[in-house]
Design an enzyme around this catalytic site. Structure first.
Site, short mmCIF file in Angstrom:
data_model
loop_
_atom_site.label_atom_id
_atom_site.label_comp_id
_atom_site.label_asym_id
_atom_site.label_seq_id
_atom_site.Cartn_x
_atom_site.Cartn_y
_atom_site.Cartn_z
N HIS A 1 0.83 -1.20 0.00
CA HIS A 1 0.00 0.00 0.00
C HIS A 1 0.87 1.26 0.00
O HIS A 1 1.92 1.31 0.66
CB HIS A 1 -0.90 0.04 1.24
CG HIS A 1 -2.10 -0.85 1.15
ND1 HIS A 1 -2.98 -0.81 0.10
CD2 HIS A 1 -2.57 -1.81 2.01
CE1 HIS A 1 -3.95 -1.70 0.30
NE2 HIS A 1 -3.72 -2.32 1.45
N CYS B 1 0.43 2.75 -4.76
CA CYS B 1 -0.32 3.94 -5.17
C CYS B 1 0.34 5.22 -4.68
O CYS B 1 1.00 5.24 -3.64
CB CYS B 1 -1.74 3.88 -4.61
SG CYS B 1 -2.74 2.53 -5.23
#
Length: 287
Positions: free
Chosen positions: A82, A133
């Protein structure tokens, strides 16, 4: 001369640090295999399959690599997991946001990473690969790097305002990176990222390439003697893993990438359909 690679892959199986995203451990193993193919013998792969990965593990691992580096060393630090953004209170970020990696017990900020990079000695090269991301400028090399004596190249899966996509075989970016570098000995970073951009079939993410020594981007990505490892496109793709790598917070603000970052969308990309990686065809956008 010591050449080392440290490859993190976080899947968050317990939900600590973010929602589960099976597949990032595949990315870490594939990056480790790529490192060996590129001639790096000392390779460590760290996943959270047995225990959560903490922010100290990530920071201490990078710090140790940089502290032990000597002139002539080639180092690789990779992260798949993440990524997100947090408000910047220092005023240094043009968009007001810090880019962060998400560990089980907290985040690792771009400022912390940049602080460690300042210790890289002259003559040493560190390659940072990030498949997550909102992490296009995770090394903060887009704001200059004069205080870094060594050479740092950072290649990220997507720009600061974009999601990074993946599928059952890992991240679309990592699969493309492994394929391109493995199949093209001596390719420059500029040419490699052009091919990665074409090999990654998603128009919603564009890789970002930055360095504190821009002339390095025109040179071969790795200059070590390659091993006889399997071809990169054939390395350890695990069919049992699912999608990766969305933003766990779900509310990361949209931000424009700094003009000094390498926006591959502006380059003249040469299509090479042989480099398309079908392993991520079932990927989804994460929101």
């Amino acid at each position: 001369m010591v050449n080392r690679a440290l490859c993190f892959g976080l899947t968050y199986p317990t939900g600590e640090g973010g929602s589960p995203i099976p597949g990032c451990d595949v990315d870490a193993r594939n990056m480790g295999a790529l490192a060996r193919t590129m001639g790096i013998a000392d390779v460590s792969v760290v996943t959270d399959s047995a225990a959560p990965v903490t922010r100290d593990q990530i920071l201490d691992g990078l710090r140790d690599m940089v502290a032990q580096a000597q002139p002539g060393d080639t180092l690789l630090f990779s992260y798949a997991g993440h990524g997100s953004q947090r408000e910047d209170s220092s005023g240094k970020e043009a968009d007001g946001l810090n880019e962060v990696l998400c560990a089980a017990d907290g985040v690792v900020t771009d400022d912390e990473i940049r602080g460690i990079l300042a210790g890289l000695p002259e003559g040493a090269q560190l390659v940072i690969s990030v498949d997550s991301c909102s992490n296009g400028s995770i090394a903060d090399l887009d704001v200059g790097g004069d205080e870094i004596a060594g050479t740092v190249v950072c290649i990220s899966a997507s720009q600061d305002d974009q999601y990074s996509l993946g599928g059952t075989n890992g991240g679309a970016f990592t699969n493309a990176l492994v394929s391109v570098l493995g199949a093209n000995p001596g390719i420059s970073w500029i040419d490699a990222v052009q091919r990665i951009d074409e090999a990654d079939q998603y128009d919603t993410q564009r890789p970002v390439l930055t360095s504190n020594r821009t002339e390095t981007l025109m040179r071969p990505a790795f200059t070590l003697e390659r091993s006889e490892a399997p071809a990169a496109a054939e390395v350890m793709l695990d069919e049992d893993h699912e999608e990766a790598n969305d933003d766990p917070a779900g509310d990361a603000e949209t931000a424009a990438t700094d003009d000094l970052a390498m926006d591959i969308a502006s380059l003249d990309v040469t299509t090479d359909s042989d480099l398309l990686n079908a392993g991520t065809a079932d990927s989804e956008v994460f929101v």
